[in-house]
Enzyme design. Structure first.
Site, PDB file in Angstrom:
ATOM      1  CG  ASN A   1       3.073  14.844  -5.619  1.00 44.99           C
ATOM      2  OD1 ASN A   1       1.856  14.826  -5.831  1.00 44.99           O
ATOM      3  ND2 ASN A   1       3.920  14.037  -6.234  1.00 44.99           N
TER       4      ASN A   1
ATOM      5  CE  LYS B   1       3.929  10.977  -4.250  1.00 44.64           C
ATOM      6  NZ  LYS B   1       4.898   9.921  -4.031  1.00 44.64           N
TER       7      LYS B   1
ATOM      8  CG  HIS C   1       6.212  12.022  -9.469  1.00 52.37           C
ATOM      9  ND1 HIS C   1       6.179  10.688  -9.136  1.00 52.37           N
ATOM     10  CD2 HIS C   1       6.455  12.693  -8.319  1.00 52.37           C
ATOM     11  CE1 HIS C   1       6.394  10.571  -7.829  1.00 52.37           C
ATOM     12  NE2 HIS C   1       6.562  11.777  -7.314  1.00 52.37           N
TER      13      HIS C   1
ATOM     14  CD  GLU D   1       4.395   8.108  -7.104  1.00 49.30           C
ATOM     15  OE1 GLU D   1       3.449   8.908  -7.193  1.00 49.30           O
ATOM     16  OE2 GLU D   1       5.051   7.952  -6.050  1.00 49.30           O
TER      17      GLU D   1
ATOM     18  CD  GLU E   1      10.070  13.606  -6.187  1.00 46.83           C
ATOM     19  OE1 GLU E   1       9.662  14.099  -5.138  1.00 46.83           O
ATOM     20  OE2 GLU E   1       9.335  12.988  -6.981  1.00 46.83           O
TER      21      GLU E   1
ATOM     22  N   GLY F   1       8.404   7.260  -0.827  1.00 52.76           N
ATOM     23  CA  GLY F   1       7.391   6.502  -0.098  1.00 52.76           C
ATOM     24  C   GLY F   1       7.955   5.294   0.643  1.00 52.76           C
TER      25      GLY F   1
ATOM     26  CB  SER G   1      11.560   9.285   2.653  1.00 49.77           C
ATOM     27  OG  SER G   1      10.958   8.147   2.081  1.00 49.77           O
TER      28      SER G   1
ATOM     29  N   GLY H   1       5.908  14.242  -0.428  1.00 50.62           N
ATOM     30  CA  GLY H   1       4.721  13.421  -0.666  1.00 50.62           C
ATOM     31  C   GLY H   1       3.948  13.213   0.625  1.00 50.62           C
ATOM     32  N   GLY H   2       4.116  12.035   1.217  1.00 50.09           N
ATOM     33  CA  GLY H   2       3.332  11.641   2.392  1.00 50.09           C
ATOM     34  C   GLY H   2       3.236  12.695   3.489  1.00 50.09           C
TER      35      GLY H   2
HETATM   36  P1  13P Z   1       7.294  10.757  -0.243  1.00 52.59           P
HETATM   37  O1  13P Z   1       7.645  12.067   0.429  1.00 52.59           O
HETATM   38  O2  13P Z   1       6.018  10.173   0.236  1.00 52.59           O
HETATM   39  O3  13P Z   1       8.455   9.803  -0.212  1.00 52.59           O
HETATM   40  O4  13P Z   1       7.044  11.108  -1.803  1.00 52.59           O
HETATM   41  C1  13P Z   1       7.963  11.874  -2.483  1.00 52.59           C
HETATM   42  C2  13P Z   1       7.400  12.261  -3.792  1.00 52.59           C
HETATM   43  O5  13P Z   1       7.194  11.442  -4.659  1.00 52.59           O
HETATM   44  C3  13P Z   1       7.058  13.680  -3.994  1.00 52.59           C
HETATM   45  O6  13P Z   1       6.783  13.952  -5.325  1.00 52.59           O
END
Ligand code: 13P
Length: 252
Positions: free
Chosen positions: A9, A11, A96, A98, A168, A174, A213, A234-235
């Site tokens: 993802n 983002k 999600h 967010e 999640e 994050g 993470s 994510g990251g």
């Molecule tokens: P991180 O891997 O950056 O913690 O993000 C997870 C996420 O929100 C994937 O959708």
């Protein structure tokens, strides 16, 4: 036997150029990822046509991070699921945390979006997860089951035959603080058994991803858990080497 799936993802990151080079780097390293591991990326939707084109001759699926629950009409700024399908999307992430926290998406809206994604013949990846406060209160199970129930009530269990769930925990996104493999497994098993109350076969077959993470260093032990079928990353999905390593680690 469920196959493993790792989805990146991205983002709201990147440019046309950086997205292209990331995909090219993924393609170059793809041979090193065991055949059985399914791979997806969700770039910002404006870069979806570019991603779909670059991934067309590969096993990398492409998807979107969000979509409108509406089919078409006067919804300024929104993107319909049919439009995403038209651009080459295979899947759409819905609910999600967010989107829920920053854009006010309720369980009911998430359920509508899930239905809209399926109506456009795309695969929904439904995200659920508790906040740190909710975990401290000891209501993690209630929260994630309510998030799942809202969708089940709207679309019925049969709709989960072609869907993915991602657990999640909000406090792990994050932050560098991941859930322990045991903590994650507990929630994954709970979600699967909740689905099994309505349909055992669908529950046994559905892929449930862990997100929060996920890194090269922790992915193997997480994905080795019996009910964890891969990761929503994510990251670490923004670095080709990390993401490919996570995909490779998923094969266990
Ligand atoms: P991180 O891997 O950056 O913690 O993000 C997870 C996420 O929100 C994937 O959708």
């Amino acid at each position: 036997m469920r196959s493993k799936l790792v989805v990146g993802n991205w983002k709201m990151h990147g440019t046309r150029e950086s997205c292209s080079s990331l995909i090219l780097a993924l393609k170059q390293g793809l041979d090193g990822v065991p055949e059985g591991v399914e791979i997806g990326i969700a770039p910002p939707s404006v870069y979806l046509p570019l991603a779909a084109k670059l991934c067309a001759d590969t096993r990398i699926q492409t998807g979107a991070q969000n979509a409108s629950q509406f089919e078409q009409g006067a919804y300024t700024g929104e993107v319909a699921c049919g439009m995403l399908a038209d651009l080459g999307a295979d899947f759409v992430i819905v609910g999600h945390s967010e989107r829920r926290a920053l854009f006010g998406e309720s369980d009911a809206v998430v359920a509508e979006k899930f239905a809209a994604v399926q109506a456009a013949s795309l695969q929904p990846i439904l995200c659920v997860g508790e906040t740190l406060e909710q975990r401290k209160e000891g209501i993690t199970a209630d929260v994630v089951m309510a998030q799942l129930a809202a969708v089940l009530e709207r679309v019925g269990v049969a709709a989960f035959e072609n869907a993915v769930i991602a657990y999640e925990p909000v406090w792990a996104i994050g932050t560098g603080e991941k859930a322990s493999p045991e903590q994650a497994q507990e929630v994954h098993a709970l979600l699967r058994s909740d689905l099994a109350k309505q349909d055992k076969e669908i529950a046994a077959a559905i892929q449930i991803l862990y997100g929060g993470s996920v890194k090269e260093s922790n992915s193997a032990e997480l994905i080795a858990q019996p009910d964890i079928d891969g990761g929503l990353v994510g990251g670490a999905s923004l670095e080709a080497e990390q993401f490919l390593a996570i995909c490779t680690n998923a094969d266990n």
